[in-house]
Design an enzyme around this catalytic site. Sequence first.
Site: not given
Length: 115
Positions: A10-12
């Site tokens: 879920n890291c941008d």
Amino acid sequence: MTVTIYGIKNCDTMKKARSWLEANGVDYSFHDYKTAGIDRAHLETWCDAAGWETVLNRAGTTFKKLDDGQKADLTREKAIELMLEQPSMIKRPVLEAKDRITVGFKPETYQTLFA
């Protein structure tokens, strides 16, 4: 050619890197070290290739939450221990491709690597 990208789902920044790979037709496998963990051998290889100061994400909240004693007098070995205990402290993404290690995401770096 085997391409593996390591990071957290879920890291941008991870999303940007994975989107770049997909848009440029690069087949890759994704290793989520938050769920699958990471071993000492990988961390040592990355630290040898890029430097532990680059691999350790000091800007992230996980590192910032450490007490001052844990942050003090950092060495390569201490940094590796911290990253083994809390993989969120590894800068993202780490890309293994063409016998190289790339830490972080910059489109121009990926463009050069896969040109």
